[in-house]
Write a protein that holds these residues in place. Structure first.
Motif, PDB file in Angstrom:
ATOM      1  N   ARG A 309      -4.516 -41.225  50.302  1.00 44.13           N
ATOM      2  CA  ARG A 309      -3.175 -41.001  50.494  1.00 44.13           C
ATOM      3  C   ARG A 309      -2.457 -40.003  51.438  1.00 44.13           C
ATOM      4  NH1 ARG A 309      -2.296 -38.061  44.017  1.00 44.13           N
ATOM      5  NH2 ARG A 309       0.008 -37.837  45.085  1.00 44.13           N
ATOM      6  N   LEU A 310      -3.834 -39.603  52.195  1.00 42.95           N
ATOM      7  CA  LEU A 310      -3.653 -38.268  52.963  1.00 42.95           C
ATOM      8  C   LEU A 310      -3.335 -39.502  54.532  1.00 42.95           C
ATOM      9  CD1 LEU A 310      -6.098 -35.300  52.127  1.00 42.95           C
ATOM     10  CD2 LEU A 310      -3.262 -35.136  51.592  1.00 42.95           C
ATOM     11  N   GLN A 328      10.671 -43.961  54.653  1.00 34.47           N
ATOM     12  CA  GLN A 328      10.561 -43.295  53.187  1.00 34.47           C
ATOM     13  C   GLN A 328       8.967 -43.512  52.958  1.00 34.47           C
ATOM     14  OE1 GLN A 328      12.388 -40.694  52.342  1.00 34.47           O
ATOM     15  NE2 GLN A 328      12.985 -40.385  54.049  1.00 34.47           N
ATOM     16  N   VAL A 329       8.160 -41.809  52.541  1.00 33.11           N
ATOM     17  CA  VAL A 329       7.696 -42.781  51.638  1.00 33.11           C
ATOM     18  C   VAL A 329       7.359 -42.912  50.853  1.00 33.11           C
ATOM     19  CG1 VAL A 329       4.856 -42.188  51.732  1.00 33.11           C
ATOM     20  CG2 VAL A 329       5.228 -41.821  53.700  1.00 33.11           C
ATOM     21  N   PRO A 330       7.248 -43.779  49.734  1.00 32.53           N
ATOM     22  CA  PRO A 330       7.553 -43.505  48.638  1.00 32.53           C
ATOM     23  C   PRO A 330       6.517 -42.643  47.464  1.00 32.53           C
ATOM     24  CG  PRO A 330       6.425 -45.673  49.094  1.00 32.53           C
ATOM     25  CD  PRO A 330       6.768 -45.238  50.111  1.00 32.53           C
ATOM     26  N   VAL A 331       6.857 -42.290  46.312  1.00 33.62           N
ATOM     27  CA  VAL A 331       5.997 -41.609  45.691  1.00 33.62           C
ATOM     28  C   VAL A 331       6.323 -41.783  44.375  1.00 33.62           C
ATOM     29  CG1 VAL A 331       6.159 -38.516  45.276  1.00 33.62           C
ATOM     30  CG2 VAL A 331       6.770 -39.026  47.453  1.00 33.62           C
ATOM     31  N   LYS A 332       4.960 -42.089  43.950  1.00 31.67           N
ATOM     32  CA  LYS A 332       4.514 -42.673  42.253  1.00 31.67           C
ATOM     33  C   LYS A 332       3.322 -41.313  41.976  1.00 31.67           C
ATOM     34  CE  LYS A 332       3.987 -47.106  44.108  1.00 31.67           C
ATOM     35  NZ  LYS A 332       3.183 -48.526  44.135  1.00 31.67           N
ATOM     36  N   GLU A 333       3.384 -40.650  42.327  1.00 27.62           N
ATOM     37  CA  GLU A 333       2.806 -39.350  41.930  1.00 27.62           C
ATOM     38  C   GLU A 333       2.966 -37.751  41.255  1.00 27.62           C
ATOM     39  OE1 GLU A 333       0.990 -40.894  44.392  1.00 27.62           O
ATOM     40  OE2 GLU A 333      -0.529 -42.267  42.820  1.00 27.62           O
ATOM     41  N   ARG A 334       2.920 -37.208  40.516  1.00 29.39           N
ATOM     42  CA  ARG A 334       3.492 -35.809  40.357  1.00 29.39           C
ATOM     43  C   ARG A 334       2.659 -34.480  40.418  1.00 29.39           C
ATOM     44  NH1 ARG A 334       5.997 -36.667  34.613  1.00 29.39           N
ATOM     45  NH2 ARG A 334       7.824 -38.645  35.641  1.00 29.39           N
ATOM     46  N   ASP A 335       1.815 -34.979  41.595  1.00 29.84           N
ATOM     47  CA  ASP A 335       0.631 -34.203  42.264  1.00 29.84           C
ATOM     48  C   ASP A 335       1.469 -33.288  43.191  1.00 29.84           C
ATOM     49  OD1 ASP A 335       0.084 -35.583  44.234  1.00 29.84           O
ATOM     50  OD2 ASP A 335      -2.269 -36.191  43.177  1.00 29.84           O
ATOM     51  N   GLU A 336      -0.082 -31.841  44.035  1.00 29.40           N
ATOM     52  CA  GLU A 336       0.979 -31.668  44.618  1.00 29.40           C
ATOM     53  C   GLU A 336       0.817 -32.623  46.448  1.00 29.40           C
ATOM     54  OE1 GLU A 336      -1.828 -30.813  42.813  1.00 29.40           O
ATOM     55  OE2 GLU A 336      -1.752 -28.550  42.339  1.00 29.40           O
ATOM     56  N   LEU A 340       3.811 -32.881  48.577  1.00 33.74           N
ATOM     57  CA  LEU A 340       3.963 -32.923  50.019  1.00 33.74           C
ATOM     58  C   LEU A 340       4.475 -33.775  50.569  1.00 33.74           C
ATOM     59  CD1 LEU A 340       2.842 -31.846  52.988  1.00 33.74           C
ATOM     60  CD2 LEU A 340       0.640 -32.652  52.397  1.00 33.74           C
ATOM     61  N   THR A 341       4.098 -34.850  50.510  1.00 36.47           N
ATOM     62  CA  THR A 341       5.291 -36.461  50.396  1.00 36.47           C
ATOM     63  C   THR A 341       6.732 -36.505  50.366  1.00 36.47           C
ATOM     64  OG1 THR A 341       3.258 -37.661  49.600  1.00 36.47           O
ATOM     65  CG2 THR A 341       5.232 -38.750  50.251  1.00 36.47           C
TER      66      THR A 341
END
Length: 578
Positions: A309-310, A328-336, A340-341
């Motif tokens: 991911r990084l 725009q980077v897609p975001v699926k998770e909910r972590d840090e 950041l994304t």
């Protein structure tokens, strides 16, 4: 070899500093290893100490039980032997005239004596015998004296002094051969009589040593000890069957039976004594090894998706830096990393908006420059017209009109001057005086004006047209008929200047006073737009901690306090040159 290690070190350093996966693995291993080492060492020390203490206690308990059993057995045998000796030494109690009784009286004497011997037996007594020099015995019918005389212990006992005794351990060979040999503790005591049948006879007391040897076997089997028992003459009465030379590192316990001079020695090899601690240490090291292995696997498992991911986010940053602002980077998770994304996506949108805003600002700037150039051209017509009117008023002897046009021209000259944004306070106050002259001609001598300014403050800079909107607010709202008192004071306070402008007009409420410094709609012809603009210009030039403060009360007047930092003309020129 040195260059090889240097290359390995450089490779490890590059991997550690260049890969977040390597850092995560090192972090996981460190987090797992440090507590495990501390906990493992502490648990090893504590558990080994407890185990060794328990082992030591068990060993001491077995030795003490062995000693107690020895003392009790020997004490009992000596008590019995003394009692029998005393019985045989008293001729009033028994007189054995013949070995084999031939008369009824002799038979009765033998039976009574054997009953006496039988009465001294306990639950662990094998037998009590009086053995004559010829081999005849009293005390039972199952003793084989021929085999007894062949026993090594009996041969030793035959050579003892008449006032001495023999005691020791042996296995019985002088009973029924169909039965297995038994471990015995035997006591041989010469009878203190030189007459008759008893002359040269010996008393044999045999006690079963099963319980005694159970403690010895426990020490040999469970404690891994080597047991040696010596008598008062240092003769070995018992020694463990295992042939082993003593070692200086052995754990040795020696105790003495003071009543008989015996010594019990229990020797445990150091390696066997600390065997439990070694086992604990091996299992602790094994647990640490598997924990490190598990931590490494978990680090690889968790770091791989994070690293991917990084890397994806890094690649997206590179595309944005190349000018791809619609990314725009897609975001699926909910972590840090997801946060950041999201921040990265917002930053891209903000950059895109800023670029568009800068482009619009540049466009408006060019438009404003053209308009300013136009304004620089148009005032010439205005000033020429005012000068013509002023000249005609002078010819017509209209002095008030002439003066009003003169002062109005000076005020407009400053209002339409775009050359300098910051001007000396002296020049700003000069424009105010022209403005007040216009108002005086307009209203007449209906108001009074007092000005108190520190001479040192006259040369410090102030934004152009900072005071005129404040005076306009007084005449348009505070003095509707032009009648009143205006006071202006400028004080030099360390690094700042403080201007106080007060009037005794009709004033306003605290709510309306606070509204003057709030933003207004551009199309709204509301009170105090000029005041708000002055406050904003001060903040834009000098910072949000500077600006205006308004204090007012109905029917008592209004006071405006202006604060701004000291700036000289040289300071302004140096900043503009940058």
């Amino acid at each position: 070899m040195v260059s090889f290690f240097r290359r390995v070190k450089e490779r490890f350093t590059d991997l550690l500093y260049g890969s977040i996966r390597a850092k995560l693995m090192l972090f996981f291993v460190t987090v797992a290893l440090v507590p495990l080492l501390l906990f493992g060492y502490a648990s090893y020390k504590k558990s080994s100490t407890i185990v060794n203490q328990q082992f030591n206690k068990y060993e001491k308990f077995a030795i003490s039980q062995l000693e107690t059993q020895l003392v009790n057995t020997i004490d009992q045998m000596f008590v019995v032997s003394k009692d029998i000796q005393q019985y045989l030494s008293d001729p009033t109690l028994i007189v054995i005239k013949e070995e084999i009784p031939k008369t009824y009286e002799g038979f009765i004497e033998k039976k009574n004596f054997e009953r006496f011997l039988e009465a001294h037996k306990t639950f662990n007594t094998k037998g009590i015998y009086l053995i004559t020099g010829s081999g005849y015995f009293y005390g039972g019918t199952y003793l084989n004296t021929e085999m007894l005389f062949q026993e090594p212990f009996w041969k030793k006992a035959e050579n003892i002094d008449s006032r001495d005794h023999w005691i020791g351990f042996y296995q019985t060979q002088h009973y029924d051969k169909s039965k297995p040999p038994e471990q015995m503790v035997g006591l041989v005591v010469p009878i203190q009589s030189q007459y008759g049948v008893l002359k040269g006879s010996k008393l044999l007391i045999e006690t079963k040593a099963d319980e005694l040897f159970s403690y010895i076997k426990y020490l040999e089997r469970d404690v891994h000890a080597f047991v040696t028992i010596r008598d008062d003459k240092k003769n070995i009465l018992y020694s463990s069957a295992v042939n082993r030379n003593p070692n200086a590192n052995d754990i040795v316990r020696r105790t003495s039976l003071d009543a008989y001079g015996w010594q019990v020695e229990v020797r445990v090899p150091e390696k066997l004594f600390y065997k439990s601690s070694t086992v604990i240490m091996n299992y602790t090291l094994l647990g640490i090894f598997f924990s490190i292995l598990l931590a490494s696997l978990l680090a690889m498992l968790f770091s791989d998706p994070i690293a991917k991911r990084l890397r994806k986010l890094k690649a997206s940053m590179g595309r944005v830096s190349a000018g791809e602002l619609d990314l725009q980077v897609p975001v699926k998770e909910r972590d840090e990393i997801a946060s950041l994304t999201v921040s990265f996506n917002q930053m891209v949108l903000q950059i895109k908006g800023l670029i568009e805003e800068i482009s619009e600002t540049e466009r408006l700037k060019r438009k404003a420059e053209l308009r300013a150039f136009h304004y620089q051209i148009n005032p010439h017509l205005l000033f020429n017209t005012l000068n013509s009117i002023q000249w005609k008023a002078r010819l017509a002897n209209a002095h008030e009109v002439q003066q009003m046009i003169y002062h109005l021209t000076e005020v407009l000259h400053e209002n339409l001057n775009f050359s300098d944004e910051l001007i000396p306070l002296k020049k700003e106050l000069s424009t105010i005086k022209h403005y007040l002259k216009v108002q005086e001609i307009r209203f007449g001598h209906m108001f009074d004006y007092e000005e108190t300014v520190s001479p040192e403050a006259m040369h410090y800079l102030i934004p152009r047209l900072s005071l005129q909107p404040l005076f306009e607010n007084i005449f348009f709202h505070a003095f509707e008929d032009g009648n009143g008192m205006i006071k202006l004071t400028v004080e030099d306070k360390s690094d700042v200047l403080e201007l106080t402008l007060s009037d005794n007009g009709k004033g306003m409420t605290a709510e309306k006073a606070s509204m003057l410094l709030q933003p207004h709609e551009t199309k709204e012809k509301s009170r105090g737009i000029g005041v708000y603009n002055v406050d904003q210009r001060l903040k834009l030039h000098f910072g949000s901690e500077y600006g205006l403060k308004i204090i007012s009360e109905l029917m008592k007047g209004t006071t405006i306090i202006m604060r701004w930092p000291k700036r000289s003309a040289s300071y302004d020129q140096s900043n503009s040159s940058r």
